[in-house]
Design a protein around this motif. Structure first.
Motif, PDB file in Angstrom:
ATOM      1  N   GLN A   1       0.821  -0.989   0.065  1.00  0.00           N
ATOM      2  CA  GLN A   1       0.210  -0.118  -0.007  1.00  0.00           C
ATOM      3  C   GLN A   1       1.198   1.287  -0.184  1.00  0.00           C
ATOM      4  OE1 GLN A   1      -2.603   0.338   3.396  1.00  0.00           O
ATOM      5  NE2 GLN A   1      -3.566   1.539   2.643  1.00  0.00           N
ATOM      6  N   VAL A   2       0.543   2.109  -0.906  1.00  0.00           N
ATOM      7  CA  VAL A   2       1.562   3.054  -1.329  1.00  0.00           C
ATOM      8  C   VAL A   2       1.190   4.495  -0.146  1.00  0.00           C
ATOM      9  CG1 VAL A   2       2.074   5.290  -2.900  1.00  0.00           C
ATOM     10  CG2 VAL A   2       1.981   2.951  -3.695  1.00  0.00           C
ATOM     11  N   ILE A  28       9.083   2.404  -4.637  1.00  0.00           N
ATOM     12  CA  ILE A  28      10.265   2.351  -4.784  1.00  0.00           C
ATOM     13  C   ILE A  28      10.810   3.984  -4.730  1.00  0.00           C
ATOM     14  CG2 ILE A  28      12.980   1.709  -6.020  1.00  0.00           C
ATOM     15  CD1 ILE A  28      10.591  -0.378  -7.128  1.00  0.00           C
ATOM     16  N   PHE A  29      11.110   4.792  -3.966  1.00  0.00           N
ATOM     17  CA  PHE A  29      10.906   5.934  -4.110  1.00  0.00           C
ATOM     18  C   PHE A  29      11.806   6.984  -5.247  1.00  0.00           C
ATOM     19  CE2 PHE A  29      10.661  10.516  -2.019  1.00  0.00           C
ATOM     20  CZ  PHE A  29      12.116  10.054  -1.959  1.00  0.00           C
ATOM     21  N   SER A  30      13.097   5.684  -5.047  1.00  0.00           N
ATOM     22  CA  SER A  30      14.510   6.938  -6.157  1.00  0.00           C
ATOM     23  C   SER A  30      14.033   6.103  -7.455  1.00  0.00           C
ATOM     24  CB  SER A  30      15.595   5.096  -5.917  1.00  0.00           C
ATOM     25  OG  SER A  30      15.350   4.517  -6.116  1.00  0.00           O
ATOM     26  N   LYS A  98       4.910  10.290  -8.567  1.00  0.00           N
ATOM     27  CA  LYS A  98       4.625  10.071  -9.887  1.00  0.00           C
ATOM     28  C   LYS A  98       6.016   8.835 -10.800  1.00  0.00           C
ATOM     29  CE  LYS A  98       3.098  14.063 -12.558  1.00  0.00           C
ATOM     30  NZ  LYS A  98       2.905  14.452 -12.906  1.00  0.00           N
ATOM     31  N   ARG A  99       5.310   7.676 -11.040  1.00  0.00           N
ATOM     32  CA  ARG A  99       6.381   6.753 -12.070  1.00  0.00           C
ATOM     33  C   ARG A  99       5.658   6.815 -13.290  1.00  0.00           C
ATOM     34  NH1 ARG A  99       9.384   1.437 -10.852  1.00  0.00           N
ATOM     35  NH2 ARG A  99      10.265   1.692 -12.934  1.00  0.00           N
ATOM     36  N   ILE A 100       4.499   5.770 -13.147  1.00  0.00           N
ATOM     37  CA  ILE A 100       3.679   5.240 -14.143  1.00  0.00           C
ATOM     38  C   ILE A 100       3.253   5.728 -13.340  1.00  0.00           C
ATOM     39  CG2 ILE A 100       2.136   3.543 -15.449  1.00  0.00           C
ATOM     40  CD1 ILE A 100       5.210   1.789 -15.235  1.00  0.00           C
ATOM     41  N   ALA A 101       1.953   4.649 -12.343  1.00  0.00           N
ATOM     42  CA  ALA A 101       1.259   5.426 -11.459  1.00  0.00           C
ATOM     43  C   ALA A 101       1.283   6.943 -10.166  1.00  0.00           C
ATOM     44  CB  ALA A 101       0.471   4.829 -11.110  1.00  0.00           C
TER      45      ALA A 101
END
Length: 114
Positions: A1-2, A28-30, A98-101
């Motif tokens: 869960q984010v 994955i924060f980085s 933000k990355r993909i989601a």
């Protein structure tokens, strides 16, 4: 869960400073671009600052020279140092990943008195 958990908001006089923190978990924060947005009463949410995975920063014109965004990948935390605060900076400040989601925190209130 984010989870994105903001902290550091509060009441400050004009000209003062605050430092917001946003601790992330479940991502994955980085590998995420991070950002701060704000929403004042009766207004739309607006971008304040962003920082990419490589550390490139971007600021709204209204905060350039006063706010600094930074990230600590080891602590999965993004910061917003806010100096020379003005009453028009009063808003709820939201952390964004933000990355993909895309994910949002619950927000932290910043109130600047004149």
């Amino acid at each position: 869960q984010v989870q994105l958990v903001e902290s550091g908001g509060g009441l400050v006089q004009a000209g003062g400073s605050l430092r917001l923190s946003c601790a992330a978990s479940g991502i994955i924060f980085s590998r995420n671009s991070m950002g701060w947005y704000r929403q004042a009463p009766g207004k739309q949410r607006e971008l304040v600052a962003t920082i990419t995975i490589g550390g490139t920063t971007n600021y709204a014109d209204s905060v350039k020279g006063r706010f600094t965004i930074s990230r600590d990948n080891a602590r999965s935390t993004v910061y917003l140092q806010m100096n020379s605060l003005k009453p028009e900076d009063t808003a709820v400040y939201y952390c964004n990943a933000k990355r993909i989601a895309q994910y949002w925190g619950q927000g932290t209130q910043v109130t600047v008195s004149s």
